[in-house]
Design a protein around this motif. Structure first.
Motif, PDB file in Angstrom:
ATOM      1  N   LYS A   1      -1.802   7.936  -0.393  1.00 34.12           N
ATOM      2  CA  LYS A   1      -0.443   8.069  -1.014  1.00 34.12           C
ATOM      3  C   LYS A   1      -0.537   8.115  -2.571  1.00 34.12           C
ATOM      4  CE  LYS A   1       1.087   5.717   2.926  1.00 34.12           C
ATOM      5  NZ  LYS A   1       1.023   4.265   3.440  1.00 34.12           N
ATOM      6  N   ILE A   2      -1.625   7.963  -3.099  1.00 38.86           N
ATOM      7  CA  ILE A   2      -1.615   8.036  -4.750  1.00 38.86           C
ATOM      8  C   ILE A   2      -2.585   9.128  -5.138  1.00 38.86           C
ATOM      9  CG2 ILE A   2      -0.581   5.708  -5.367  1.00 38.86           C
ATOM     10  CD1 ILE A   2      -3.482   4.472  -5.658  1.00 38.86           C
TER      11      ILE A   2
ATOM     12  N   PHE B   1      -4.589   4.715  -0.466  1.00 38.89           N
ATOM     13  CA  PHE B   1      -4.895   5.368  -1.517  1.00 38.89           C
ATOM     14  C   PHE B   1      -4.586   7.012  -1.244  1.00 38.89           C
ATOM     15  CE2 PHE B   1      -8.075   3.572  -4.834  1.00 38.89           C
ATOM     16  CZ  PHE B   1      -7.277   2.058  -4.499  1.00 38.89           C
TER      17      PHE B   1
ATOM     18  N   ALA C   1       3.262   1.595  -2.454  1.00 35.49           N
ATOM     19  CA  ALA C   1       3.805   1.663  -3.833  1.00 35.49           C
ATOM     20  C   ALA C   1       3.288   2.644  -4.669  1.00 35.49           C
ATOM     21  CB  ALA C   1       3.287   0.301  -4.600  1.00 35.49           C
ATOM     22  N   PRO C   2       4.090   3.304  -5.502  1.00 35.02           N
ATOM     23  CA  PRO C   2       3.704   4.333  -6.299  1.00 35.02           C
ATOM     24  C   PRO C   2       2.743   3.902  -7.390  1.00 35.02           C
ATOM     25  CG  PRO C   2       5.821   3.554  -7.275  1.00 35.02           C
ATOM     26  CD  PRO C   2       5.442   2.878  -5.796  1.00 35.02           C
ATOM     27  N   ILE C   3       1.951   4.930  -7.837  1.00 41.18           N
ATOM     28  CA  ILE C   3       0.682   4.732  -8.660  1.00 41.18           C
ATOM     29  C   ILE C   3       1.079   3.668  -9.779  1.00 41.18           C
ATOM     30  CG2 ILE C   3       0.534   6.780  -9.874  1.00 41.18           C
ATOM     31  CD1 ILE C   3      -2.193   6.724  -9.756  1.00 41.18           C
ATOM     32  N   GLU C   4       1.969   3.791 -10.350  1.00 44.84           N
ATOM     33  CA  GLU C   4       2.418   3.136 -11.686  1.00 44.84           C
ATOM     34  C   GLU C   4       2.697   1.604 -11.210  1.00 44.84           C
ATOM     35  OE1 GLU C   4       3.999   5.748 -10.797  1.00 44.84           O
ATOM     36  OE2 GLU C   4       6.102   5.359 -10.659  1.00 44.84           O
TER      37      GLU C   4
ATOM     38  N   ARG D   1       0.810   0.288  -8.710  1.00 43.10           N
ATOM     39  CA  ARG D   1      -0.538  -0.303  -8.252  1.00 43.10           C
ATOM     40  C   ARG D   1      -1.311  -1.232  -9.143  1.00 43.10           C
ATOM     41  NH1 ARG D   1      -2.265   2.095  -3.115  1.00 43.10           N
ATOM     42  NH2 ARG D   1      -0.366   3.332  -2.415  1.00 43.10           N
ATOM     43  N   PRO D   2      -1.354  -2.394  -8.715  1.00 42.91           N
ATOM     44  CA  PRO D   2      -2.447  -3.160  -9.531  1.00 42.91           C
ATOM     45  C   PRO D   2      -3.641  -2.886  -9.345  1.00 42.91           C
ATOM     46  CG  PRO D   2      -2.005  -4.115  -7.365  1.00 42.91           C
ATOM     47  CD  PRO D   2      -1.317  -3.069  -7.403  1.00 42.91           C
ATOM     48  N   ILE D   3      -4.750  -2.896 -10.385  1.00 46.18           N
ATOM     49  CA  ILE D   3      -6.059  -2.664 -10.388  1.00 46.18           C
ATOM     50  C   ILE D   3      -6.825  -4.018  -9.545  1.00 46.18           C
ATOM     51  CG2 ILE D   3      -8.149  -2.151 -11.636  1.00 46.18           C
ATOM     52  CD1 ILE D   3      -6.050  -0.895 -13.641  1.00 46.18           C
ATOM     53  N   GLY D   4      -7.019  -3.837  -8.501  1.00 47.21           N
ATOM     54  CA  GLY D   4      -8.106  -4.717  -7.527  1.00 47.21           C
ATOM     55  C   GLY D   4      -6.951  -5.350  -6.550  1.00 47.21           C
TER      56      GLY D   4
ATOM     57  N   ASP E   1      -2.355   9.341 -14.680  1.00 46.98           N
ATOM     58  CA  ASP E   1      -1.153   9.584 -14.450  1.00 46.98           C
ATOM     59  C   ASP E   1      -0.263   9.765 -15.549  1.00 46.98           C
ATOM     60  OD1 ASP E   1       1.067   9.673 -12.405  1.00 46.98           O
ATOM     61  OD2 ASP E   1       1.638   7.673 -13.291  1.00 46.98           O
TER      62      ASP E   1
ATOM     63  N   ILE F   1       0.959  -1.193  -0.121  1.00 46.32           N
ATOM     64  CA  ILE F   1      -0.059   0.009  -0.114  1.00 46.32           C
ATOM     65  C   ILE F   1       0.830   1.394  -0.077  1.00 46.32           C
ATOM     66  CG2 ILE F   1      -2.114  -1.264   1.058  1.00 46.32           C
ATOM     67  CD1 ILE F   1      -1.146   0.671   3.696  1.00 46.32           C
TER      68      ILE F   1
ATOM     69  N   ALA G   1      -7.161   6.845 -11.978  1.00 43.74           N
ATOM     70  CA  ALA G   1      -5.871   7.468 -11.474  1.00 43.74           C
ATOM     71  C   ALA G   1      -4.652   6.926 -12.399  1.00 43.74           C
ATOM     72  CB  ALA G   1      -5.632   7.324 -10.056  1.00 43.74           C
ATOM     73  N   LYS G   2      -4.742   5.609 -12.644  1.00 45.96           N
ATOM     74  CA  LYS G   2      -3.341   5.126 -13.202  1.00 45.96           C
ATOM     75  C   LYS G   2      -3.554   5.794 -14.947  1.00 45.96           C
ATOM     76  CE  LYS G   2      -1.996   0.674 -12.834  1.00 45.96           C
ATOM     77  NZ  LYS G   2      -0.804   0.732 -11.950  1.00 45.96           N
TER      78      LYS G   2
ATOM     79  N   VAL H   1      -8.694   3.777  -8.852  1.00 51.61           N
ATOM     80  CA  VAL H   1      -7.359   3.184  -9.149  1.00 51.61           C
ATOM     81  C   VAL H   1      -7.290   3.421 -10.829  1.00 51.61           C
ATOM     82  CG1 VAL H   1      -7.089   1.001  -8.878  1.00 51.61           C
ATOM     83  CG2 VAL H   1      -5.106   2.399  -8.219  1.00 51.61           C
ATOM     84  N   LYS H   2      -8.049   2.663 -11.273  1.00 42.90           N
ATOM     85  CA  LYS H   2      -8.028   2.673 -12.683  1.00 42.90           C
ATOM     86  C   LYS H   2      -7.896   3.874 -13.422  1.00 42.90           C
ATOM     87  CE  LYS H   2     -11.491   0.638 -15.044  1.00 42.90           C
ATOM     88  NZ  LYS H   2     -12.577  -0.472 -15.279  1.00 42.90           N
TER      89      LYS H   2
ATOM     90  N   ARG I   1     -11.106  -0.028  -6.892  1.00 44.14           N
ATOM     91  CA  ARG I   1     -10.654  -0.572  -8.468  1.00 44.14           C
ATOM     92  C   ARG I   1     -11.132   0.516  -9.176  1.00 44.14           C
ATOM     93  NH1 ARG I   1     -10.676  -5.726 -11.270  1.00 44.14           N
ATOM     94  NH2 ARG I   1     -10.741  -6.784  -9.171  1.00 44.14           N
TER      95      ARG I   1
END
Lengths: 142, 115
Positions: free
Chosen positions: B96-97, B94, A102-105, A107-110, B70, A100, B66-67, B63-64, B60
């Motif tokens: 942190k991102i 979250f 990890a940088p955004i790139e 991060r897994p989705i899910g 990014d 938790i 946001a990625k 983050v989808k 999910r």
């Protein structure tokens, strides 16, 4: 009904994601009639939804109807919750915890469902019993 | 769950979510949320003041987006979560991102700060 005499409940759900709404309704009614706090209700609803949605989404390889059994018992100042299913053997507790930080790139989705369950519940235990998965969860309500 | 596009200006996209952000609540809105945000390639302010429940399916969805943003150096900023919802977000790292802010002005500032 006083908080100490609440009866235990058992809910049987078909393996259909539309059943999750009924689960939420039953759990909400149970918590409200038991005088449990909104925080306990939130923790219970979230944990059950994550666990049961996982079973419904990944537990079955056939198209048949299956029943998922949920039991909630009040015991020793806490709640004991069991989710039992006849899906393929799967121990959700073997899943690696997510990073938790990890940088955004990266991060897994899910992959956060069981992580949340671990956070909201005080103890988790898995067993395979007669070709059935049983996940037991404990939540202190003090 | 309900989704409202508050403003799709040249600087950022402002979206408000409300209700239960869970499997049932999201339904087809997952796709709509991506469409309204990722395709504009602008930073996104997501007002979640009126979200009262957030499950992992909602994480999910966030983050989808946001990625994807990014990759265009655009951020997602979350505005004013309910304490229960904030606990889900922080437990999942979250914060942190995607910055969590509690008032509109700070959120706007966070949108424009480099990561």
């Amino acid at each position: 009904m006083s908080p100490n005499t609440t009866e235990d409940i058992t809910v049987e759900l078909k393996n259909d994601l539309s059943e999750l709404q009924r689960l939420t309704k039953v759990v909400t009614e149970y918590c409200e009639s038991s005088g449990l706090s909104p925080q306990i209700l939130f923790a219970l609803n979230l944990s059950l939804e994550e666990v049961v949605a996982n079973v419904m989404s990944y537990g079955y390889e056939d198209e048949h109807e299956h029943l998922i059994i949920i039991r909630i018992n009040r015991k020793d100042g806490g709640l004991e919750i069991e989710v039992e299913d006849d899906g393929k053997a799967f121990n959700p507790l073997e899943q690696e915890p997510p990073d938790i930080d990890a940088p955004i790139e990266e991060r897994p989705i899910g992959g956060l469902g069981i992580h949340l369950v671990r956070h909201y519940m005080d103890a988790l235990e898995y067993r395979r019993d007669n070709d059935r998965n049983v996940l037991s969860m404990k939540k202190s309500i003090d | 769950m309900e989704m409202t596009l508050v403003n799709a200006g040249p600087e950022f996209t402002h979206i408000a979510l409300s209700g239960r952000v869970d499997l049932k609540g999201i339904g087809d809105l997952d796709w709509e949320f991506s469409r309204q945000t990722v395709t504009r390639k602008k930073p996104v302010l997501v007002d979640i003041s009126d979200v009262d429940y957030l499950a992992s399916i909602g994480l999910r969805m966030l983050v989808k987006v946001a990625k994807a943003l990014d990759k265009n150096d655009a951020k997602v900023v979350l505005l004013n979560p309910h304490p229960d919802v904030e606990e889900v977000l922080r437990t999942s790292g979250f914060d942190k991102i995607m910055p969590i802010e509690y008032d509109y002005e700070n959120a706007l500032e966070a949108l424009n700060n480099p990561s």
